[in-house]
Design a protein around this motif. Structure first.
Motif, mmCIF file in Angstrom:
data_model
loop_
_atom_site.group_PDB
_atom_site.id
_atom_site.type_symbol
_atom_site.label_atom_id
_atom_site.label_comp_id
_atom_site.label_asym_id
_atom_site.label_seq_id
_atom_site.Cartn_x
_atom_site.Cartn_y
_atom_site.Cartn_z
ATOM 1 N N TRP A 104 1.073 -1.034 -0.159
ATOM 2 C CA TRP A 104 -0.135 -0.110 0.051
ATOM 3 C C TRP A 104 0.764 1.196 0.130
ATOM 4 N N ASP A 105 1.827 1.149 0.932
ATOM 5 C CA ASP A 105 3.449 2.511 0.584
ATOM 6 C C ASP A 105 4.533 1.775 0.286
ATOM 7 N N VAL A 106 4.804 2.653 -1.036
ATOM 8 C CA VAL A 106 5.958 1.600 -1.829
ATOM 9 C C VAL A 106 6.818 2.448 -0.702
ATOM 10 N N SER A 107 7.164 3.378 -0.480
ATOM 11 C CA SER A 107 8.182 4.194 -0.099
ATOM 12 C C SER A 107 8.828 3.487 1.324
ATOM 13 N N GLU A 108 7.382 3.513 2.544
ATOM 14 C CA GLU A 108 7.570 2.450 3.873
ATOM 15 C C GLU A 108 8.294 1.053 3.383
ATOM 16 N N TYR A 109 7.630 0.334 2.796
ATOM 17 C CA TYR A 109 7.883 -0.950 2.287
ATOM 18 C C TYR A 109 9.451 -0.814 1.847
ATOM 19 N N LYS A 110 10.345 -0.014 0.810
ATOM 20 C CA LYS A 110 11.314 0.485 0.675
ATOM 21 C C LYS A 110 12.449 0.136 2.136
ATOM 22 N N PHE A 111 11.820 1.506 2.780
ATOM 23 C CA PHE A 111 12.489 1.537 3.619
ATOM 24 C C PHE A 111 12.718 0.444 5.061
ATOM 25 N N THR A 112 11.436 0.222 5.093
ATOM 26 C CA THR A 112 11.367 -1.178 6.232
ATOM 27 C C THR A 112 11.960 -2.807 5.307
ATOM 28 N N ARG A 113 12.625 -2.240 4.539
ATOM 29 C CA ARG A 113 13.110 -4.144 3.734
ATOM 30 C C ARG A 113 14.714 -3.563 3.901
ATOM 31 N N LEU A 114 15.215 -1.972 4.401
ATOM 32 C CA LEU A 114 16.525 -1.909 4.453
ATOM 33 C C LEU A 114 16.890 -1.908 5.831
ATOM 34 N N LEU A 115 16.093 -1.665 6.476
ATOM 35 C CA LEU A 115 16.064 -1.924 8.257
ATOM 36 C C LEU A 115 16.162 -3.371 8.166
ATOM 37 N N ARG A 116 15.373 -4.016 7.631
ATOM 38 C CA ARG A 116 15.601 -5.554 8.147
ATOM 39 C C ARG A 116 17.130 -5.686 7.857
ATOM 40 N N ALA A 117 17.420 -5.327 6.490
ATOM 41 C CA ALA A 117 18.712 -5.783 6.113
ATOM 42 C C ALA A 117 19.793 -5.858 7.045
ATOM 43 N N ILE A 118 19.627 -4.123 7.240
ATOM 44 C CA ILE A 118 19.930 -3.992 7.857
ATOM 45 C C ILE A 118 20.488 -4.928 9.845
ATOM 46 N N LYS A 119 20.189 -5.012 10.111
ATOM 47 C CA LYS A 119 19.611 -5.584 11.278
ATOM 48 C C LYS A 119 19.983 -6.840 11.429
ATOM 49 N N HIS A 120 19.904 -7.622 9.792
ATOM 50 C CA HIS A 120 20.238 -8.750 9.681
ATOM 51 C C HIS A 120 21.478 -9.243 9.853
#
Length: 290
Positions: A117-133
């Protein structure tokens, strides 16, 4: 001229008006390659297209310009020429198909296929997940407030389950994305809450440089070598990172004269502090020595 033929003829309204009372036209249309499977509610076709797109690409981030190709065995004939990307934009921006008594049911259908629904939020959340992992796999976690996550600029998430990364992050250019966040404010411009989220997990805005004495010495030596053995560094000189291409990936990293850990170092200011304040030169008295 200019009529969108597919969106005109593949509707029940067109069928009732031109075909239902003229059975002889059925054979004529069949000879022309009319796709009878397409003659169904648009919502059904849209959902079939979304499910099939996810099966092919692993997500439903459908580009706005995407149209289902014809004669492609990966797609059911009923979906050929379907402007799937345009439908996605209409749902996301105008909530098309989501009004009336079926709105809740249809929204749930979209949620189940992973609709974004929100592409910007999706992409940021993906970045955040990747950094944490990355931080977890890196094995250098710290419970102190000085904990820092250091992602090399050229790091790309490897493919394959043996590397410990979730499949939806495989081939993700994490290093380049981190650089773009620092240099271009990617995903965080005018979003202070996202800045705080990154800082909370140890993200550094100055890059991977640890601004200590040895860094200043190395940077000064490189600057001097580049300027004919003269160390006349302007006060506002900051060590640059390499330029980024259109995909936010660093260019010429191997030939760039400055090591990554020095990118963003305010060398001019540091040397001024050394001259005027004796920064790094003051020796602490050992409390065990007397």
């Amino acid at each position: 001229h200019g009529v969108k033929l597919a969106s005109t003829i593949y509707t029940m309204k067109w069928w009732q008006k031109h075909i239902a009372q003229n059975k002889d036209r059925v054979a004529q249309l069949s000879n022309l390659g009319f796709i009878w499977e397409r003659l169904q509610p648009t919502w059904n076709l849209f959902m079939e297209g979304m499910v099939n797109y996810r099966n092919i690409h692993g997500n439903v981030l459908v580009p706005a310009s995407f149209v289902v190709p014809r004669n492609d065995d990966n797609w059911h004939m009923a979906c050929w020429d379907l402007p799937l990307g345009s439908f996605v934009q209409q749902v996301r921006l105008r909530h098309d198909f989501l009004t009336g008594e079926n709105s809740v049911q249809r929204k749930n259908q979209l949620d189940r296929v992973g609709f974004v629904w929100d592409v910007s939020e999706y992409k940021f959340t993906r970045l955040l997940r990747a950094i944490k992992h990355f931080d977890r796999l890196d094995g250098k976690s710290s419970s102190t407030r000085e904990h820092i996550v250091r992602v090399p600029s050229k790091f790309v998430v490897p493919s394959g389950h043996e590397h410990g990364w979730p499949p939806d992050l495989w081939e993700y250019p994490l290093g380049a994305k981190c650089m773009a966040v620092r240099q271009q404010k990617l995903y965080v411009k005018n979003r202070p809450h996202r800045v705080r989220q990154l800082e909370d997990i140890g993200f550094r805005w100055s890059g991977n440089a640890k601004l200590g004495w040895l860094d200043v010495v190395q940077a000064a030596a490189i600057y001097s070598q580049m300027h004919g053995r003269v160390l006349n560094v302007p006060f506002n000189f900051v060590i640059p990172a390499p330029p980024l291409d259109a995909e936010s990936n660093p260019q010429c990293v191997d030939s760039w004269p400055w090591p990554e850990r020095l990118w963003g170092l305010k060398l001019g200011q540091r040397l001024k502090d050394v001259r005027l304040k004796g920064a790094y030169l003051k020796v602490r008295k050992c409390r065990y020595c007397s």
